[in-house]
Scaffold this active site. Structure first.
Site, PDB file in Angstrom:
ATOM      1  N   ARG A 118     -11.228 -23.518  35.226  1.00 23.12           N
ATOM      2  CA  ARG A 118     -10.897 -23.328  33.602  1.00 23.12           C
ATOM      3  C   ARG A 118      -9.553 -22.662  33.489  1.00 23.12           C
ATOM      4  O   ARG A 118      -8.951 -22.267  34.552  1.00 23.12           O
ATOM      5  CB  ARG A 118     -12.046 -22.375  32.810  1.00 23.12           C
ATOM      6  CG  ARG A 118     -12.214 -21.098  33.667  1.00 23.12           C
ATOM      7  CD  ARG A 118     -13.303 -20.363  33.325  1.00 23.12           C
ATOM      8  NE  ARG A 118     -13.200 -20.132  31.684  1.00 23.12           N
ATOM      9  CZ  ARG A 118     -14.245 -20.294  30.801  1.00 23.12           C
ATOM     10  NH1 ARG A 118     -15.247 -20.988  30.958  1.00 23.12           N
ATOM     11  NH2 ARG A 118     -14.219 -20.186  29.438  1.00 23.12           N
ATOM     12  N   GLU A 176     -20.174 -25.826  22.316  1.00 23.23           N
ATOM     13  CA  GLU A 176     -21.284 -25.205  21.712  1.00 23.23           C
ATOM     14  C   GLU A 176     -20.549 -24.590  20.354  1.00 23.23           C
ATOM     15  O   GLU A 176     -19.789 -23.990  20.513  1.00 23.23           O
ATOM     16  CB  GLU A 176     -21.891 -24.085  22.752  1.00 23.23           C
ATOM     17  CG  GLU A 176     -23.021 -23.155  21.908  1.00 23.23           C
ATOM     18  CD  GLU A 176     -23.520 -22.153  22.747  1.00 23.23           C
ATOM     19  OE1 GLU A 176     -23.228 -21.758  23.934  1.00 23.23           O
ATOM     20  OE2 GLU A 176     -24.316 -21.657  22.156  1.00 23.23           O
ATOM     21  N   LYS A 234     -15.235 -17.025  23.677  1.00 21.23           N
ATOM     22  CA  LYS A 234     -15.360 -16.935  22.353  1.00 21.23           C
ATOM     23  C   LYS A 234     -16.125 -15.777  21.879  1.00 21.23           C
ATOM     24  O   LYS A 234     -15.802 -15.419  20.749  1.00 21.23           O
ATOM     25  CB  LYS A 234     -16.542 -18.298  22.091  1.00 21.23           C
ATOM     26  CG  LYS A 234     -15.757 -19.625  21.662  1.00 21.23           C
ATOM     27  CD  LYS A 234     -16.792 -20.661  21.396  1.00 21.23           C
ATOM     28  CE  LYS A 234     -17.332 -21.318  22.739  1.00 21.23           C
ATOM     29  NZ  LYS A 234     -17.982 -22.512  22.563  1.00 21.23           N
TER      30      LYS A 234
HETATM   31  P1  ATP Z   1     -16.287 -19.527  26.154  1.00 17.24           P
HETATM   32  O1  ATP Z   1     -16.408 -18.790  27.507  1.00 17.24           O
HETATM   33  O2  ATP Z   1     -14.680 -19.314  25.708  1.00 17.24           O
HETATM   34  O3  ATP Z   1     -17.081 -18.926  25.411  1.00 17.24           O
HETATM   35  P2  ATP Z   1     -17.689 -21.823  26.708  1.00 17.24           P
HETATM   36  O4  ATP Z   1     -17.536 -22.305  28.012  1.00 17.24           O
HETATM   37  O5  ATP Z   1     -19.029 -21.201  26.499  1.00 17.24           O
HETATM   38  O6  ATP Z   1     -16.362 -21.195  26.314  1.00 17.24           O
HETATM   39  P3  ATP Z   1     -18.179 -24.380  25.403  1.00 17.24           P
HETATM   40  O7  ATP Z   1     -18.336 -24.528  23.886  1.00 17.24           O
HETATM   41  O8  ATP Z   1     -19.439 -24.469  26.201  1.00 17.24           O
HETATM   42  O9  ATP Z   1     -17.597 -22.916  25.614  1.00 17.24           O
HETATM   43  O10 ATP Z   1     -17.264 -25.179  26.112  1.00 17.24           O
HETATM   44  C1  ATP Z   1     -17.212 -26.656  25.952  1.00 17.24           C
HETATM   45  C2  ATP Z   1     -16.455 -27.120  27.145  1.00 17.24           C
HETATM   46  O11 ATP Z   1     -15.289 -26.588  27.077  1.00 17.24           O
HETATM   47  C3  ATP Z   1     -16.924 -27.036  28.226  1.00 17.24           C
HETATM   48  O12 ATP Z   1     -17.316 -28.217  29.024  1.00 17.24           O
HETATM   49  C4  ATP Z   1     -16.254 -26.050  28.952  1.00 17.24           C
HETATM   50  O13 ATP Z   1     -16.544 -26.072  30.224  1.00 17.24           O
HETATM   51  C5  ATP Z   1     -14.930 -26.174  28.909  1.00 17.24           C
HETATM   52  N1  ATP Z   1     -14.161 -24.998  28.541  1.00 17.24           N
HETATM   53  C6  ATP Z   1     -14.595 -23.812  28.056  1.00 17.24           C
HETATM   54  N2  ATP Z   1     -13.479 -22.711  28.200  1.00 17.24           N
HETATM   55  C7  ATP Z   1     -12.689 -23.272  28.882  1.00 17.24           C
HETATM   56  C8  ATP Z   1     -11.310 -23.189  29.582  1.00 17.24           C
HETATM   57  N3  ATP Z   1     -10.781 -21.903  29.359  1.00 17.24           N
HETATM   58  N4  ATP Z   1     -10.616 -23.953  30.298  1.00 17.24           N
HETATM   59  C9  ATP Z   1     -11.094 -25.127  30.401  1.00 17.24           C
HETATM   60  N5  ATP Z   1     -12.241 -25.665  29.846  1.00 17.24           N
HETATM   61  C10 ATP Z   1     -12.984 -24.749  29.235  1.00 17.24           C
HETATM   62 MG    MG Z   2     -20.633 -22.395  26.940  1.00 18.09          MG
END
Ligand code: ATP
Ligand code: MG
Length: 576
Positions: free
Chosen positions: A273, A49, A283
């Protein structure tokens, strides 16, 4: 010079990417290939995102998505999940692309969920006509109330049984902008008593009169993640859609939409994760650090963002090796930050040229060295890499050494310079401390030595030994530099552990940045440009910061030489 890096190397012997730890996702793919489930195809996507910069956690997802597809000759799309116009920006879209490339991956297709807004709208209409979706006038609070809990079933909205005609009319008017934000939503009509809360008539569309970074003002209704993600996967014919464990409970819904629409059956697979000790990987929280000015920006070298660790001097190879070594599983845990640092040291040890730099200078005068003489000493660029060759380092009568390498009264087991003591100046001569000069406060500001001309290059023909070798920089040709020393942004192992009434940001380490304004560097560093990485002998790895100006370089300390991880490992008698 031998540092604990050699130990780090030994400890890392078993961590080459080819000795991969077990990976259940690879096993699933192998199985699907065997059964020809997707006609022998492997297609993945990385779906960020664009509401912030990527962090080291995302690197794990990227390595899995791209790495597994590459392994099986498949394809990977980069797809921006841009369904939330209020938080998304082009700056983030650009930084994400730069970061994926920097990590060393190339996408096949570049897509946006917003590319599919028209298709998603048509599919919503289909579900309405099939009586699988309805417009609900309940407020967000009421919807939450009606949803029930894990132990109690939800109850039906009074609007649940609207006719398809009425729903169609209302939904079209939602799209036409007739209603204010939050006044209505489109919901899937599934089961308000489902044990899975995501199946209790989840919201598919909400009204949001907000300008979108790509579609402008075309839309004032936006699909929710659950109604955009699986469908986008399906449109792109993604075979293996990897995401983190928190989406496990969404899988039922992911499959439900695909089934109701009769579209390509992409398969969602969840993994743990990445969490790192002393590190915040969210984020939202990282944005808060940026917005409150707690760091200099998303690329502050203390940030766990890919742009931050890149600026700090971490290499993409180190990150990929680290990710390969931690594997994937279905249980969430926390990885020691020291383990990531171990891979950074291991990689930099192989590739970073050695140079001499003095961070906290103490002046040394060699009384018996000719006043105007300058000698060019031969220095090895990288003992780990013969092809790196050697360079000349000027030696002269006045030098700088580290303040820490001199003690007027040496403590027990301190073998470096002190009155009467002889030490080796690396690549130079043996010198013996003869006297000191002090300031008004009684602090030593100058050390006087004599040198033995017979020890040029660092060995005594009579075979006498010294117990310490110290680094130095000749004063006349030294380059002045700013050096930024970083410590963990958070002291606590788990930064999210907060006292009542406190915030994560209260856990920030007040000493995470120390600026040394007047370090002295050997003249060969005059040619260094932003992004270049070096080992400052005996100190650590350093990287040229983009803040550097001609004649006034700025260096970031990537990491000190000490490898606590290798030590920890040795203590534990094997890899953790
Ligand atoms: P955050 O929780 O940091 O805001 P998010 O999951 O909202 O991260 P996205 O932009 O939706 O961020 O993530 C893109 C991809 O990265 C998704 O498939 C998500 O599952 C993966 N992802 C995000 N954080 C992690 C992590 N700490 N470890 C592994 N994969 C991750
Ligand atoms: Mg997300």
């Amino acid at each position: 010079m031998k540092t604990s890096d050699t130990e780090a190397e030994k400890a890392g012997e078993n961590t080459a990417p080819e000795s991969r730890p077990s990976n259940f996702i690879r096993d699933i793919i192998l199985d699907d290939l065997k059964t020809n489930k997707f006609g022998g195809r492997v297609q993945t996507r990385f779906p960020p995102e664009p509401n912030g910069y990527l962090h080291i956690g995302h690197a794990k997802a990227i390595c899995l998505d791209f790495g597994l597809a590459d392994e099986f000759g498949g394809h990977t799309n980069l797809r921006f999940d841009d369904t939330n116009p209020e938080k998304e920006e082009t700056e983030y879209v650009e930084s994400i692309q730069a970061d994926v490339k920097w990590l060393g991956f190339h996408w096949d297709g570049l897509f946006y969920a917003s590319d599919y807004f028209d298709q998603l709208y048509e599919w919503a209409i289909k579900l309405i006509k099939d009586r699988k979706a309805y417009v609900d006038d309940l407020s967000a609070d009421e919807i939450r109330e009606y949803r029930g809990t894990l132990t109690e079933p939800g109850k039906d909205s009074p609007f649940r049984n609207r006719s398809a005609e009425e729903n169609l009319d209302l939904f079209q008017r939602m799209k036409a902008g007739e209603f204010p934000d939050g006044s209505r939503v489109l919901r899937a009509k599934i089961d308000m008593a489902s044990p899975n809360l995501n199946m209790r008539d989840p919201v598919m569309y909400r009204i949001l009169h907000a300008e979108h970074h790509r579609t402008g003002n075309k839309w004032c209704i936006y699909p929710m993640y659950d109604f955009a993600h699986g469908q986008s996967d399906s449109i792109e014919r993604v075979t293996h859609s990897m995401c983190t464990l928190e989406f496990e409970d969404h899988r039922l819904l992911y499959n439900w939409f695909i089934q109701q629409l009769g579209i390509f059956p992409s398969q969602q697979i969840e993994f743990d994760r990445l969490n790192l000790t002393h590190t915040l990987l969210s984020k939202r929280k990282l944005l808060q650090l940026v917005q409150e000015g707690r760091v200099s920006g998303w690329d502050d070298p203390r940030m766990p963002t890919l742009s931050g660790i890149r600026r700090r001097g971490y290499t993409p190879e180190a990150i990929r090796n680290f990710i390969a070594s931690i594997g994937v599983s279905k249980t969430t845990g926390s990885i020691e930050l020291a383990m990531l640092e171990h891979f950074v040291r291991e990689d930099l040890n192989k590739r970073a040229p050695r140079v001499m730099a003095v961070l906290r200078p103490l002046k040394v005068v060699i009384d018996n060295y000719p006043e105007d003489q300058v000698e060019e000493m031969d220095a090895v660029n990288n003992p780990e890499d013969e092809s790196a060759g050697s360079r000349k380092v000027p030696f002269s009568r006045v030098l700088y050494i580290e303040q820490d390498d001199f003690r007027e009264v040496p403590p027990p087991k301190y073998y470096r310079l002190s009155p009467g003591r002889e030490v080796r100046l690396r690549y130079g001569y043996f010198v013996t401390c003869a006297s000191v000069v002090k300031n008004d406060k009684g602090e030593v500001v100058e050390v006087h030595c004599t040198y033995d001309p017979a020890t040029r290059g660092g060995n005594a023909p009579d075979g006498r030994k010294v117990k310490a070798t110290i680094h130095w920089v000749a004063a006349s040709s030294a380059i002045d530099a700013e050096v930024r020393i970083y410590e963990n942004l958070f002291l606590k192992e788990n930064p999210s552990e907060v006292e009542e009434g406190q915030d994560v940001l209260d856990n920030l380490n007040p000493k995470s940045l120390e600026v040394i304004a007047d370090a002295k560097l050997e003249p060969s560093l005059a040619k260094a440009i932003a992004g270049n990485r070096f080992q400052f002998e005996r100190l650590g790895y350093f990287c040229v910061d983009p803040d550097s100006k001609p004649g006034k370089p700025v260096f970031n300390r990537t990491i000190a030489l000490k490898d606590t991880w290798a030590k920890l490992e040795r203590k534990q008698g094997g890899r953790a």
